[in-house]
Design a protein around this motif. Structure first.
Motif, PDB file in Angstrom:
ATOM      1  N   ARG A 227       0.838  -1.200   0.000  1.00 29.22           N
ATOM      2  CA  ARG A 227       0.000   0.000   0.000  1.00 29.22           C
ATOM      3  C   ARG A 227       0.875   1.252   0.000  1.00 29.22           C
ATOM      4  O   ARG A 227       0.547   2.244  -0.660  1.00 29.22           O
ATOM      5  N   GLN A 230       2.186   1.654  -3.458  1.00 24.74           N
ATOM      6  CA  GLN A 230       1.111   2.145  -4.313  1.00 24.74           C
ATOM      7  C   GLN A 230       0.936   3.655  -4.139  1.00 24.74           C
ATOM      8  O   GLN A 230       0.804   4.392  -5.126  1.00 24.74           O
ATOM      9  N   ASN A 330      -5.094   1.515 -12.514  1.00 22.52           N
ATOM     10  CA  ASN A 330      -5.338   0.175 -11.977  1.00 22.52           C
ATOM     11  C   ASN A 330      -4.514  -0.889 -12.693  1.00 22.52           C
ATOM     12  O   ASN A 330      -4.013  -1.834 -12.075  1.00 22.52           O
ATOM     13  N   LEU A 399      -6.008 -11.656  -6.230  1.00 26.21           N
ATOM     14  CA  LEU A 399      -6.791 -10.475  -5.848  1.00 26.21           C
ATOM     15  C   LEU A 399      -7.078 -10.481  -4.353  1.00 26.21           C
ATOM     16  O   LEU A 399      -6.946  -9.453  -3.681  1.00 26.21           O
ATOM     17  N   SER A 402      -4.191  -9.572  -2.197  1.00 27.92           N
ATOM     18  CA  SER A 402      -3.852  -8.154  -2.319  1.00 27.92           C
ATOM     19  C   SER A 402      -4.960  -7.238  -1.835  1.00 27.92           C
ATOM     20  O   SER A 402      -4.814  -6.019  -1.877  1.00 27.92           O
ATOM     21  N   ILE A 404      -7.914  -6.615  -3.201  1.00 22.54           N
ATOM     22  CA  ILE A 404      -8.383  -5.822  -4.343  1.00 22.54           C
ATOM     23  C   ILE A 404      -9.648  -6.471  -4.899  1.00 22.54           C
ATOM     24  O   ILE A 404      -9.711  -7.695  -5.040  1.00 22.54           O
ATOM     25  N   LYS A 430     -11.153  -1.654  -7.256  1.00 20.11           N
ATOM     26  CA  LYS A 430     -10.923  -0.886  -6.036  1.00 20.11           C
ATOM     27  C   LYS A 430      -9.807  -1.545  -5.236  1.00 20.11           C
ATOM     28  O   LYS A 430      -9.819  -2.753  -5.019  1.00 20.11           O
ATOM     29  N   SER A 431      -8.855  -0.714  -4.800  1.00 20.36           N
ATOM     30  CA  SER A 431      -7.704  -1.253  -4.071  1.00 20.36           C
ATOM     31  C   SER A 431      -7.533  -0.638  -2.694  1.00 20.36           C
ATOM     32  O   SER A 431      -6.633  -1.032  -1.960  1.00 20.36           O
ATOM     33  N   LYS A 432      -8.372   0.314  -2.329  1.00 23.84           N
ATOM     34  CA  LYS A 432      -8.260   0.963  -1.021  1.00 23.84           C
ATOM     35  C   LYS A 432      -9.595   0.824  -0.297  1.00 23.84           C
ATOM     36  O   LYS A 432     -10.489   1.646  -0.456  1.00 23.84           O
TER      37      LYS A 432
END
Length: 473
Positions: A227, A230, A330, A399, A402, A404, A430-432
């Protein structure tokens, strides 16, 4: 030589560039890394031998060159494997460090991209981890243990780029050491996490870190470091000019592209993206998006145009990130994590002042069936279908590891080339998210995927057991 001349050569390094130093002529042969206005690293020839020449200029260049010189010498004094500093030259407006060249070596990143077998992976990563621990025990903190900052030469591993290393003078405490190792391991592809942790366990069992970590804590730490990476790289650098990306902006257009693949032919072709689509092979023509296979300089790509449906839609979308920009960001995140996806090459946004309008994304063309095609007809055997179920679920596990969610996980958004399954169409990703929010969205992904099959199935029977394992993991 002036820094301006050096910058000019770095942007078009097709000829040797000769610089007269006090002791000899330095001939620059190849630009390796260029940070405009600040630094340039080259392969060069000096006193009849191949060397690395690292130039410093711009504001505070004296501070940076002094720091790097000090750390390089300190590393060598501590018998840590790093190239020797051969010579330092300094003038009023620039300085250069001439550093030993390590022949027949490759960066750890390039070595990893060559997909080493399990035995070689364990050997080299054990050496890298041991080298990191030796640095920690000698009082060196590697602020950014980037994979490009390690060189692999046969069974030896060297650490380079002393500018990212600070000397604390005392042995790092256990927590500092563990977090620094996690930052290195966070750069490995997510699919290697289990193998990498097994290597780490073997190394730390004989060190002062023995008993300091367990697998669950380590996974949490690696996720935190991913994170952080990122936030530092994906969120900040993928929309601006830097060593990895070319960026150009006018009042009517914004373009950003990967520097290492943005050829003059690609730049020219993308000046008229609509014409490129019209002359290409149409793959999809919808209200929200038009997708075509296009050809640039003899190579196929996919060019996706995100359309504006109505004037009100233009106003609503105009002040948000464009869908192409979201997909660009992304896609680069998945590439950084080693999660299979079609590579992204360039982003174009049409703008009217600050208002975004249509946008385009140029990405890798992969001639492969969709997951839908594997199960829709009789082209694939029962064994093939079972094997692809495992591969697709392995992709979902990446995924989940991670944290995500894809956002539009239908069978048509997974391609299945011989190398394995991969994701496309990432503008809903979406990753957060909070743990609770991720679990909710990931469950939606799985449910969306399970209902995207032929009407003869309520759920895909080939994937049922595999997806149950993914949910329980």
């Amino acid at each position: 030589m002036t820094p301006e001349q050096l910058e000019s050569w770095a942007k078009n390094a097709d000829k040797n560039f000769h610089i007269k130093l006090n002791v000899d002529v330095l001939s620059l042969d190849e630009s390796l890394r260029h940070l405009p206005g600040k630094r340039l690293t080259c392969r060069a020839t000096w006193e009849g031998q191949t060397v690395i020449a690292k130039f410093f200029y711009g504001s505070q260049f004296l501070k940076h060159v002094a720091q790097e010189e000090f750390v390089l010498n300190a590393l060598n004094d501590a018998n840590i494997k790093t190239p020797n500093l051969l010579h330092v030259h300094q003038q009023d407006d620039f300085a250069v460090l001439i550093i030993e060249f390590i022949p027949e070596s490759t960066s750890l990143l390039d070595w990893l991209n060559d997909s080493p077998n399990e035995q070689v992976f364990e050997s080299v990563m054990s050496s890298v981890t041991a080298l990191m621990l030796t640095c920690h025990q000698s009082g060196f903190l590697i602020k950014d243990p980037h994979l490009d900052n390690f060189l692999v030469q046969n069974n030896d591993v060297y650490i380079i780029d002393a500018g990212d290393i600070s000397s604390t003078g005392v042995c790092l405490d256990d927590m500092q050491s563990i977090k620094n190792l996690a930052l290195l391991y966070a750069q490995l592809p997510v699919g290697l996490d289990t193998a990498a942790y097994q290597i780490l366990e073997k190394i730390i069992n004989g060190s002062s870190l023995n008993g300091c970590i367990n697998k669950e804590y380590w996974q949490t730490l690696v996720l935190e470091q991913r994170r952080w990476r990122q936030k530092k790289f994906i969120d900040k650098k993928v929309f601006r000019e830097c060593s990895a990306f070319i960026c150009a902006q006018t009042r009517s257009k914004f373009v950003v592209a990967k520097r290492n693949t943005y050829t003059p032919e690609m730049e020219k072709a993308l000046q008229e993206p609509d014409a490129l689509i019209e002359n290409g092979h149409l793959l999809k023509d919808g209200n929200t998006a038009t997708v075509a296979r296009v050809e640039i300089n003899g190579q196929y790509y996919v060019l996706k145009r995100y359309n504006i449906k109505k004037p009100i839609h233009s106003i609503i979308r105009g002040f948000k990130w464009s869908r192409a920009a979201v997909s660009w960001r992304n896609g680069l995140l998945l590439e950084m994590l080693g999660i299979p996806t079609a590579k992204s090459y360039a982003l174009i946004e049409e703008r009217v002042g600050a208002l975004r309008r249509r946008s385009f994304l140029l990405s890798e063309y992969i001639d492969a069936p969709q997951a839908w095609d594997i199960y829709e007809g009789e082209s694939y055997s029962e064994q093939d279908k079972m094997e692809w179920a495992e591969k697709i679920c392995d992709l979902f596990m990446l995924l989940k590891q991670s944290k995500i969610s894809h956002g539009d996980l239908k069978a048509q958004n997974i391609l299945c080339p011989p190398s394995g399954a991969l994701f496309i169409d990432l503008d809903g990703m979406k990753s957060k998210q909070s743990p609770k929010g991720f679990n909710r969205q990931f469950n939606k992904d799985i449910n969306r995927f399970q209902i995207s099959w032929p009407e003869k199935w309520k759920y895909n029977p080939y994937l049922f057991d595999c997806l149950t394992k993914v949910n329980k993991a």
